[in-house]
Design an enzyme around this catalytic site. Structure first.
Site: not given
Ligand code: NAD
Ligand code: ZN
Length: 259
Positions: A71, A74, A107, A123, A194-195, A219
């Site tokens: 953490y 990050r 987050v 989250h 988001t995935s 995406n």
């Molecule tokens: P994920 O990592 O599963 O998916 C990321 C998605 O973003 C993918 O579908 C990818 O194709 C897309 N992507 C990547 N770069 C992009 C861009 N420049 N423009 C548009 N799309 C792009 O993320 P998620 O769906 O948020 O996963 C859920 C979990 O990940 C959550 O629980 C979240 O809390 C956590 N998470 C949060 C952070 C943060 O706060 N920044 C970082 C990593 C993960």
């Protein structure tokens, strides 16, 4: 006309005629700010670390220092990161009165730093901590990255943990209800980066769809949302949002000029 231009024009048409637009964002919106995603890229966090070793209550019980080290790493990335044009674009759409709410899985706090006002953080937030002792209610907002890890609770001396939702943990029911309420009111949703595979969060766009609302997805690759998206914009979040916001502003100015 390219597919990209056509999808942007269709998006602007939908959101300018919507009565209640909300956004649903994931790690991909922060990728261009330098915050690694969990999936969908070779340098994503999960390809280098095992989630079950880090983001679970069991991992924290087993090795709190290791979880905290991850953490802190990050947090150091997020501290240096700046909101990008996608975060700023959503804040601008809210300012224009078009966007009503941002529901985020992130987050990192970048939506708030970009100026968005009504944000639902499903989250949690990496800059908050809470006591790991279930009978202690201590919570705090961190001013900076903790110097000593794992930090201890000033009330009961138990270990503090990040105030985020880990795998296997339920969402805060009040926060979830607020998000469902927003989704139930929405007639359009802008889903960005988001995935769409983490539940229950991924139900949010589905609720909008099932109630007859329009789903617009931005995406760089297809996701769990794509099969039911009305518009799929295959582009980086910052470029897509720059183009959407610019066209919305042009429409608003044109309307003003004609009245
Ligand atoms: P994920 O990592 O599963 O998916 C990321 C998605 O973003 C993918 O579908 C990818 O194709 C897309 N992507 C990547 N770069 C992009 C861009 N420049 N423009 C548009 N799309 C792009 O993320 P998620 O769906 O948020 O996963 C859920 C979990 O990940 C959550 O629980 C979240 O809390 C956590 N998470 C949060 C952070 C943060 O706060 N920044 C970082 C990593 C993960
Ligand atoms: Zn405590």
């Amino acid at each position: 006309m390219s597919t990209y231009v056509a999808s942007i024009l269709r998006t602007v048409e939908i959101i300018m005629s919507s009565k209640y637009l909300i956004a649903f964002t994931g790690a991909g919106i922060s990728a261009e700010s330098g915050v690694p995603t969990f999936r969908g890229s070779p340098d994503s966090l999960w390809s280098r670390f095992k989630p079950e070793e880090l983001a679970t209550p069991e991992a924290f019980l087993r090795n709190p220092r290791r979880v905290w080290e991850w953490y802190v790493w990050r947090m150091s990335i997020i501290k240096k990161a700046k909101p990008n044009d996608a975060h700023l674009g959503l804040a601008r759409l809210e300012e224009l009165g078009i966007l009503k709410c941002v529901v985020t899985q992130n987050v990192d706090g970048l939506h708030s730093r970009a100026g968005s006002k009504y944000i639902i953080e499903l989250h949690g937030n990496i800059w908050r901590v809470k006591c790991s002792n279930p009978s202690c209610n201590y919570k705090a907002i961190l001013e900076d990255i903790p110097k000593e890890i794992p930090p201890k609770c000033p009330y009961c001396s138990s270990l503090l943990r990040p105030d985020v939702v880990w795998f296997g943990e339920p969402l805060d029911p009040e926060i979830w209800d607020r998000a469902v309420n927003e989704a139930s009111k929405a007639d359009a949703i802008l889903v960005i980066g988001t995935s769409g595979v983490v539940y229950p969060a991924a139900y949010i766009p589905l609720i909008v769809k099932e109630r007859g609302g329009k789903v617009i997805e931005v995406n760089i690759s297809e996701s769990g949302i794509t099969p039911y998206a009305d518009v799929f914009i295959k582009e980086k979040a910052s470029k897509a949002l720059r183009d959407i916001v610019r066209l919305c502003e042009e429409r608003i100015n044109a309307r003003k000029a004609s009245t």
